[in-house]
Design an enzyme around this catalytic site. Structure first.
Site, PDB file in Angstrom:
ATOM      1  N   ARG A 150     108.708  -5.637  33.411  1.00 38.77           N
ATOM      2  CA  ARG A 150     109.944  -6.398  33.191  1.00 38.77           C
ATOM      3  C   ARG A 150     110.599  -6.639  34.543  1.00 38.77           C
ATOM      4  NH1 ARG A 150     115.009  -4.465  29.340  1.00 38.77           N
ATOM      5  NH2 ARG A 150     116.352  -6.260  29.773  1.00 38.77           N
ATOM      6  N   TYR A 196     124.688 -16.476  33.731  1.00 39.63           N
ATOM      7  CA  TYR A 196     125.059 -15.619  32.602  1.00 39.63           C
ATOM      8  C   TYR A 196     126.520 -15.184  32.710  1.00 39.63           C
ATOM      9  CZ  TYR A 196     120.023 -14.811  31.709  1.00 39.63           C
ATOM     10  OH  TYR A 196     118.694 -14.966  31.431  1.00 39.63           O
ATOM     11  N   CYS A 251     106.877 -19.426  28.558  1.00 39.20           N
ATOM     12  CA  CYS A 251     106.942 -20.809  29.070  1.00 39.20           C
ATOM     13  C   CYS A 251     108.202 -21.130  29.861  1.00 39.20           C
ATOM     14  CB  CYS A 251     106.797 -21.801  27.923  1.00 39.20           C
ATOM     15  SG  CYS A 251     105.118 -21.832  27.284  1.00 39.20           S
ATOM     16  N   GLN A 252     109.336 -20.496  29.529  1.00 41.44           N
ATOM     17  CA  GLN A 252     110.539 -20.815  30.291  1.00 41.44           C
ATOM     18  C   GLN A 252     110.367 -20.298  31.718  1.00 41.44           C
ATOM     19  OE1 GLN A 252     114.264 -19.094  28.928  1.00 41.44           O
ATOM     20  NE2 GLN A 252     115.438 -20.845  29.622  1.00 41.44           N
ATOM     21  N   HIS A 262     121.526 -11.070  21.928  1.00 41.09           N
ATOM     22  CA  HIS A 262     121.451 -12.141  22.915  1.00 41.09           C
ATOM     23  C   HIS A 262     120.456 -13.224  22.477  1.00 41.09           C
ATOM     24  CE1 HIS A 262     121.661 -13.880  27.016  1.00 41.09           C
ATOM     25  NE2 HIS A 262     120.398 -14.191  26.764  1.00 41.09           N
ATOM     26  N   GLU A 263     119.246 -12.789  22.133  1.00 42.88           N
ATOM     27  CA  GLU A 263     118.225 -13.786  21.758  1.00 42.88           C
ATOM     28  C   GLU A 263     118.601 -14.488  20.461  1.00 42.88           C
ATOM     29  OE1 GLU A 263     116.686 -14.300  24.268  1.00 42.88           O
ATOM     30  OE2 GLU A 263     116.825 -12.359  25.258  1.00 42.88           O
ATOM     31  N   ASP A 286     112.182 -19.656  39.005  1.00 45.62           N
ATOM     32  CA  ASP A 286     111.870 -18.218  38.922  1.00 45.62           C
ATOM     33  C   ASP A 286     112.372 -17.456  40.146  1.00 45.62           C
ATOM     34  OD1 ASP A 286     110.623 -18.428  36.467  1.00 45.62           O
ATOM     35  OD2 ASP A 286     108.644 -18.775  37.340  1.00 45.62           O
ATOM     36  N   HIS A 332     121.000 -17.266  21.107  1.00 46.17           N
ATOM     37  CA  HIS A 332     120.348 -18.490  21.586  1.00 46.17           C
ATOM     38  C   HIS A 332     119.964 -19.437  20.440  1.00 46.17           C
ATOM     39  CE1 HIS A 332     119.880 -18.324  25.905  1.00 46.17           C
ATOM     40  NE2 HIS A 332     119.339 -17.122  25.901  1.00 46.17           N
ATOM     41  N   GLU A 361     113.962 -16.180  23.751  1.00 41.01           N
ATOM     42  CA  GLU A 361     114.492 -16.698  22.488  1.00 41.01           C
ATOM     43  C   GLU A 361     113.568 -17.682  21.774  1.00 41.01           C
ATOM     44  OE1 GLU A 361     115.571 -17.264  25.599  1.00 41.01           O
ATOM     45  OE2 GLU A 361     116.455 -19.250  25.846  1.00 41.01           O
ATOM     46  N   ASN A 362     112.263 -17.478  21.805  1.00 40.16           N
ATOM     47  CA  ASN A 362     111.364 -18.416  21.140  1.00 40.16           C
ATOM     48  C   ASN A 362     111.782 -18.566  19.678  1.00 40.16           C
ATOM     49  OD1 ASN A 362     109.796 -18.710  23.512  1.00 40.16           O
ATOM     50  ND2 ASN A 362     108.862 -16.721  23.085  1.00 40.16           N
ATOM     51  N   GLU A 420     122.696 -19.941  29.150  1.00 40.83           N
ATOM     52  CA  GLU A 420     122.853 -18.485  29.292  1.00 40.83           C
ATOM     53  C   GLU A 420     124.314 -18.023  29.289  1.00 40.83           C
ATOM     54  OE1 GLU A 420     120.458 -16.617  28.688  1.00 40.83           O
ATOM     55  OE2 GLU A 420     118.735 -17.932  29.012  1.00 40.83           O
ATOM     56  N   LYS A 452     113.494  -7.415  35.447  1.00 32.66           N
ATOM     57  CA  LYS A 452     114.801  -6.806  35.658  1.00 32.66           C
ATOM     58  C   LYS A 452     114.655  -5.444  36.353  1.00 32.66           C
ATOM     59  CE  LYS A 452     119.040  -5.607  33.262  1.00 32.66           C
ATOM     60  NZ  LYS A 452     119.639  -5.267  31.969  1.00 32.66           N
TER      61      LYS A 452
HETATM   62  N1  BES Z   1     115.994 -17.103  28.166  1.00 36.51           N
HETATM   63  C1  BES Z   1     116.173 -15.840  28.790  1.00 36.51           C
HETATM   64  C2  BES Z   1     114.960 -15.391  29.546  1.00 36.51           C
HETATM   65  C3  BES Z   1     114.519 -16.342  30.627  1.00 36.51           C
HETATM   66  C4  BES Z   1     115.438 -16.939  31.475  1.00 36.51           C
HETATM   67  C5  BES Z   1     113.195 -16.622  30.800  1.00 36.51           C
HETATM   68  C6  BES Z   1     115.011 -17.816  32.474  1.00 36.51           C
HETATM   69  C7  BES Z   1     112.779 -17.495  31.779  1.00 36.51           C
HETATM   70  C8  BES Z   1     113.687 -18.089  32.614  1.00 36.51           C
HETATM   71  C9  BES Z   1     116.560 -14.758  27.776  1.00 36.51           C
HETATM   72  O1  BES Z   1     117.373 -15.226  26.755  1.00 36.51           O
HETATM   73  C10 BES Z   1     117.360 -13.714  28.503  1.00 36.51           C
HETATM   74  O2  BES Z   1     118.373 -14.046  29.026  1.00 36.51           O
HETATM   75  N2  BES Z   1     116.894 -12.480  28.486  1.00 36.51           N
HETATM   76  C11 BES Z   1     117.610 -11.363  29.069  1.00 36.51           C
HETATM   77  C12 BES Z   1     118.255 -10.577  27.946  1.00 36.51           C
HETATM   78  C13 BES Z   1     119.559  -9.953  28.306  1.00 36.51           C
HETATM   79  C14 BES Z   1     120.550 -10.884  28.916  1.00 36.51           C
HETATM   80  C15 BES Z   1     120.149  -9.263  27.096  1.00 36.51           C
HETATM   81  C16 BES Z   1     116.624 -10.500  29.836  1.00 36.51           C
HETATM   82  O3  BES Z   1     115.429 -10.774  29.765  1.00 36.51           O
HETATM   83  O4  BES Z   1     117.022  -9.582  30.505  1.00 36.51           O
HETATM   84 ZN    ZN Z   2     119.282 -15.723  27.446  1.00 39.13          ZN
END
Ligand code: BES
Ligand code: ZN
Length: 615
Positions: free
Chosen positions: A563, A394, A129-130, A306-307, A386, A310, A282-283, A329, A565
């Site tokens: 993913r 971060y 959802c985020q 990390h999660e 997005d 949160h 981080e649900n 973040e 990333k």
């Molecule tokens: N809350 C974020 C993921 C997110 C951010 C979803 C913005 C949708 C919109 C989550 O806590 C996050 O930062 N995840 C990182 C983890 C990493 C920093 C260890 C990720 O997904 O890479």
């Molecule tokens: Zn995060």
């Protein structure tokens, strides 16, 4: 009349929702959910109330007290970012019952067919959802200011089970009649055979972006007094996950010592299929994780740290809008590294800070034509969150907090953090509220640190800092020597794990000879790494250095994980740059066309936007 958030139709004059009661009937044959949502407002209201929706078909809006119809209109004007406002015209009521159906294109939902799962026997569906996708599952004020409690009944095929970011109440047979529908009676589909109902309640108020569920053939392993790891019910997957996350309880304890009591009772983990678009989400009570964090060496603990962090920064104190996303973040990155430092030591924490530093420096280059996005406090009017997701909130956020820590000393900063969390828990705040609290509790801080430059300025402030640590410095200088043809010797890398290699690869010079890249891989087999951070960093280098022999590995990687990333840098490397070869662009387009269906809708949108910018 004024919007309270650039990403929502919620208006400042409207009462906020305090509770939502949800019924979901999952139809895996059509990939839709027939639903009802009962919204409770903070006060009775008369007038037009606007809710956020996207890709929903609204069937009816009802006053549940009188059971009468409420006039409503769903705008036919679809805002590409915000979706379709649903206006309901109410008269002195505080409860609104809406019945509706999601659509196959609902952006929060990914529906997997049985062949797309591990066991290949049953379908799977999960949410993300985020930032602004909750509105594609139910109509709501989809902005982080209103905090809502909720309960939910999920009617699903009996072979499956459900988890949520909420407390599980019971799993039971559907009640015949209309008991589980919230809809009118006679909807036989609600009572059908072979169905089961899973009931949940969320007693702590949360912003809508933290709403989450997953439905599939799930199993779990217990890894701590308040932690179970869930995943598809495949023993090898569950065992690997349980091993990777065995240290979770230790991290929760560190978190409690640093940031105060853990307020969410349980901290369960759900390992999703490889298409999950993030590393972690981080649900509350049920963190969602990509399976790529399971590497067999407990390094996945960083994402969990990390999660987990949160739970305090983000879930207890929440950014008011995405313009203040760094409050979520940046604080969490700082808190994550404190947890990592406590459980894995200073060297590993320094390595993470160093990887983050390089990430921040690279983002400055990416945003050199849009400096707005290098600010901590942003203006996201007309911007899709997005599309602008980056390391800036971060890592610049982390740097800001680390700078304050250096100024006042760790003991004083720790005291400040505890006070900050206690003062604002269960509230949504903005950058100014943080700054006011900082100035009130650390008198004179504004004379030592240029708070305005940090929060409103572009670029990296001069008093930001690279980490100081022997291994960090050694790895970075080794990477710089690569240009002169110097490859690290076996004994120099003997103790390296994924993070050391990641730091090394990311610090290599931009343009290196393809023969050097191949030689590096021949010696250290980086393209075959089981660690996707390493593999993707290497493949990115291979693409930029025009090593066409790796394109089959690039294709395989882009087709096996979703993913973002990993998708972002690989697709970007393929299409970006003036001298980019046409074949690379055609290759990227073909792979995306073939892989697209396996990606989550959010990832589909992000890759589309990368390709459309360069083709
Ligand atoms: N809350 C974020 C993921 C997110 C951010 C979803 C913005 C949708 C919109 C989550 O806590 C996050 O930062 N995840 C990182 C983890 C990493 C920093 C260890 C990720 O997904 O890479
Ligand atoms: Zn995060």
């Amino acid at each position: 009349m004024a919007p309270i958030d650039p990403h929502s139709f919620t208006d400042s004059t409207h009462p906020l929702t305090t509770h939502i009661s949800l019924n979901f009937y999952f139809d895996f044959t059509t990939s839709t959910i027939a639903s009802s949502a009962l919204l409770t407002l903070s006060a009775p209201y008369t007038g037009d109330l606007v809710l956020d929706t996207r890709s929903l078909t609204i069937n009816s809006v009802i006053d549940p007290v009188t059971n009468s119809q409420i006039p409503f209109s769903l705008s036919t004007d679809v805002d590409p970012i915000k979706g379709q406002p649903l206006t309901v015209s109410v008269s002195n009521i505080s409860k609104i019952l809406i019945t509706f159906v999601t659509s196959v294109t609902s952006s929060a939902l990914q529906w997997l067919t049985p062949p797309q799962t591990f066991n290949k026997k049953f379908p799977f569906v999960y949410t993300q959802c985020q930032s602004i996708h909750a509105r594609s599952i139910f109509p709501c004020q989809d902005t982080p200011t209103p905090r809502v409690r909720y309960n939910a009944k999920l009617n699903i095929p009996h072979q499956l089970s459900a988890v949520m970011s909420a407390k599980h109440l019971e799993r039971r047979d559907p009640i015949l009649g209309c008991g589980d529908s919230g809809l009118c009676c006679g909807e036989s589909l609600w009572c059908g055979e072979g169905r089961i109902v899973e009931e949940f309640v969320m007693e702590q108020p949360i912003p809508t972006y933290l709403f989450a569920f997953a439905v599939g053939e799930l199993g779990f392993r217990e890894v701590g007094p308040r932690t179970k790891v869930y995943a598809e019910a495949v023993p090898s997957v569950l065992d690997a996950a349980a091993k990777e996350f065995a240290g979770t309880e230790d991290m929760i304890r560190v978190g409690e010592r640093l940031f105060g009591e853990y307020d969410w009772e349980r901290f369960d983990l759900l390992v999703l299929p490889p298409s999950f678009p993030y590393g972690g989400m981080e649900n509350p009570r049920m963190v969602f994780l990509t399976p790529t964090v399971i590497k067999g060496d407990a390094s996945g603990a960083q994402v969990v740290a990390h999660e987990l962090a949160h739970s305090w920064t983000g879930n207890l104190i929440t950014n008011k809008t995405n313009d203040h996303f760094w409050l979520n973040e940046g604080f969490t990155t700082y808190a994550e590294r404190r947890i990592v430092e406590a459980v894995q030591g200073e060297d590993i924490a320094a390595l993470n800070i160093g990887i983050g530093w390089k990430g921040l420096v690279d983002e400055m280059e990416r945003f050199k034509d849009n400096l707005e996005l290098t600010k901590l406090r942003t203006n996201q009017e007309g911007v899709d969150p997005d599309d602008v997701y980056s390391q800036v909130p971060y890592e610049k956020g982390f740097q800001f907090l680390w700078r304050i820590e250096r100024q006042i000393g760790r003991a004083a900063f720790d005291e400040f953090l505890l006070k900050y969390i206690a003062a604002f828990k269960f509230q949504s705040i903005d950058t100014n509220m943080f700054l006011d609290f900082l100035k009130a509790n650390v008198p004179g801080i504004e004379n030592d640190i240029d708070l305005k430059t940090w929060t409103e300025g572009t670029g990296i402030p001069a008093d930001a800092m690279e980490p100081v640590s022997n291994i960090y410095t050694k790895i970075v200088s080794l990477a710089h020597e690569f240009k002169q043809g110097r490859m690290p010797r076996e004994e120099e890398v003997a103790s390296w794990h994924g993070q050391q290699w990641e730091l090394y690869l990311e610090n290599l010079p931009n343009s290196v000879e393809s023969s050097q890249v191949i030689a590096l891989d021949c010696r250290y087999r980086l393209s075959e790494s089981k660690d996707y951070e390493v593999k993707v960093a290497f493949l990115q280098l291979a693409i930029v250095s025009r090593c066409s022999e790796y394109y089959n590995v690039v294709e395989k990687t882009l087709k096996e994980v979703g993913r973002m990333k990993y998708l972002r840098p690989l697709y970007t490397a393929l299409v970006q740059g003036n001298t980019k070869k046409e074949e690379d662009k055609i290759f990227a387009q073909r792979v995306f066309a073939e892989a697209r269906e396996t990606y989550h809708p959010i990832a589909q949108g992000v890759v589309e936007s990368i390709l459309s910018k360069h083709l």
